[in-house]
Scaffold this active site. Structure first.
Site, short mmCIF file in Angstrom:
data_model
loop_
_atom_site.label_atom_id
_atom_site.label_comp_id
_atom_site.label_asym_id
_atom_site.label_seq_id
_atom_site.Cartn_x
_atom_site.Cartn_y
_atom_site.Cartn_z
N ASP A 127 8.40 10.03 -7.47
CA ASP A 127 8.24 10.66 -8.79
C ASP A 127 8.86 12.06 -8.76
OD1 ASP A 127 7.31 11.40 -11.31
OD2 ASP A 127 5.27 11.82 -10.61
N LYS A 183 2.46 6.95 -4.98
CA LYS A 183 3.39 7.83 -5.69
C LYS A 183 3.58 9.12 -4.89
CE LYS A 183 2.39 10.29 -9.57
NZ LYS A 183 3.01 11.62 -9.44
N ARG A 226 -6.55 12.22 -8.83
CA ARG A 226 -7.77 12.92 -8.42
C ARG A 226 -9.06 12.10 -8.39
NH1 ARG A 226 -6.14 17.87 -12.10
NH2 ARG A 226 -5.04 16.11 -13.05
O1 C5P Z 1 -4.87 13.37 -10.68
P1 C5P Z 1 -4.30 12.64 -11.85
O2 C5P Z 1 -4.85 11.23 -12.01
O3 C5P Z 1 -4.39 13.43 -13.14
O4 C5P Z 1 -2.75 12.48 -11.48
C1 C5P Z 1 -1.80 12.01 -12.40
C2 C5P Z 1 -0.46 12.00 -11.76
O5 C5P Z 1 0.50 11.58 -12.72
C3 C5P Z 1 0.01 13.34 -11.24
O6 C5P Z 1 0.77 13.10 -10.06
C4 C5P Z 1 0.91 13.87 -12.33
O7 C5P Z 1 1.95 14.68 -11.82
C5 C5P Z 1 1.50 12.58 -12.91
N1 C5P Z 1 1.92 12.68 -14.29
C6 C5P Z 1 1.04 13.02 -15.32
N2 C5P Z 1 1.51 13.09 -16.62
C7 C5P Z 1 2.80 12.82 -16.90
C8 C5P Z 1 3.67 12.46 -15.87
C9 C5P Z 1 3.19 12.40 -14.56
O8 C5P Z 1 -0.14 13.25 -15.09
N3 C5P Z 1 3.21 12.83 -18.14
#
Ligand code: C5P
Length: 260
Positions: free
Chosen positions: A71, A44, A227
């Protein structure tokens, strides 16, 4: 990848895992893509990496033979979103998204433009997803700031139905919303969910999380994780642990251990 085979029953857990490349340089992104290209389904590219490294990073990851989910959550007038969607197709991404709050006309413009561009290039149209309500928005923000008076859950369902009517392929929704979104839309609607945390990982700023196994069991087609993989000492090992968890192998193994 067409709108039908994205929910193909033959998709492996690896195909369903999307790694959020939330890093600040193209170099780091390419390093991760090289290391993990056989291990995850899609990479992504979101606002941070795109702003830092530009569209070239997308081309380079695609040229490595990887699938990219762009995204950038387009939300603009239909004509502009149509233009951006055409460019996303030209970059060779397999999936991109827009905000459902942009309305039916905007969503239709995205799907139509992506379809026309793909046809011209003789390539498959990417999957086009709609973001419902961001997981960082709570009921209070919805009501007090945005003046949306229906409940968050009802608003998410409403937007999922709107996306369905606009001919979108699916939605981005929080794990808690998967079950009700599934009830509100057609069967082949794709549900992609962030906010997923393996049992062993830190929750970071994600509030309403589910484990990978729970999200898959609830009906997610794709899960997005950043993460827990990016910050792991060994990202490859973290990916394998997550895939095991998604497959429910961990549960089975635990049950076996407990019996012994
Ligand atoms: O690091 P982590 O697992 O929290 O990353 C989640 C990813 O999903 C990030 O790139 C974040 O921008 C994206 N995202 C999110 N919640 C949403 C839409 C997108 O965490 N509602």
């Amino acid at each position: 990848m067409t709108k039908f085979d994205v929910r193909n029953a033959n998709m492996t857990m690896r195909d369903r895992l999307v790694l959020a490349l939330d890093v600040d340089s193209g170099r780091e992104a390419l390093h991760l893509a090289t290391e993990l290209k056989e291990s995850v389904g899609l990479f992504k590219v979101g606002h941070q990496l795109f702003t830092a490294a530009g569209p070239d990073i997308v081309r380079r990851i695609v040229d490595m033979g990887c699938r990219v989910f762009l995204d950038l959550k387009y939300h603009d007038i239909p004509n502009t979103v149509a233009g951006a969607s055409a460019e996303a197709v030209k970059l060779g991404v397999r999936m991109f998204n827009v905000h459902a709050l942009g309305g039916i006309e905007m969503m239709k413009a995205a799907v139509q433009s992506a379809g026309e561009t793909a046809e011209k290039l003789n390539t498959e149209r990417p999957v086009v997803l709609a973001v419902t309500i961001l997981t960082s928005t709570d009921e209070r923000t919805l009501r007090r700031e945005l003046k949306i008076t229906r409940s968050l859950r009802r608003e998410v369902c409403h937007l999922a139905r709107l996306a369905n009517r606009a001919g979108m392929d699916g939605v981005v929704a929080s794990p808690q919303e998967i079950t009700m979104v599934r009830r509100a839309v057609r069967n082949d609607f794709v549900v992609l969910t962030p906010g997923v945390r393996p049992a062993w990982a830190n929750q970071d700023d994600q509030k309403r999380v589910m484990t990978p196994a729970e999200a898959v069991a609830a009906g997610a087609d794709y899960i997005v994780i950043g993460r827990p993989i990016l910050k792991a000492e060994n990202p490859g090992e973290a990916v394998e642990k997550i895939i095991q968890e998604m497959s429910g192998q961990m549960k089975a193994e635990k049950a076996k251990d407990q019996k012994i």
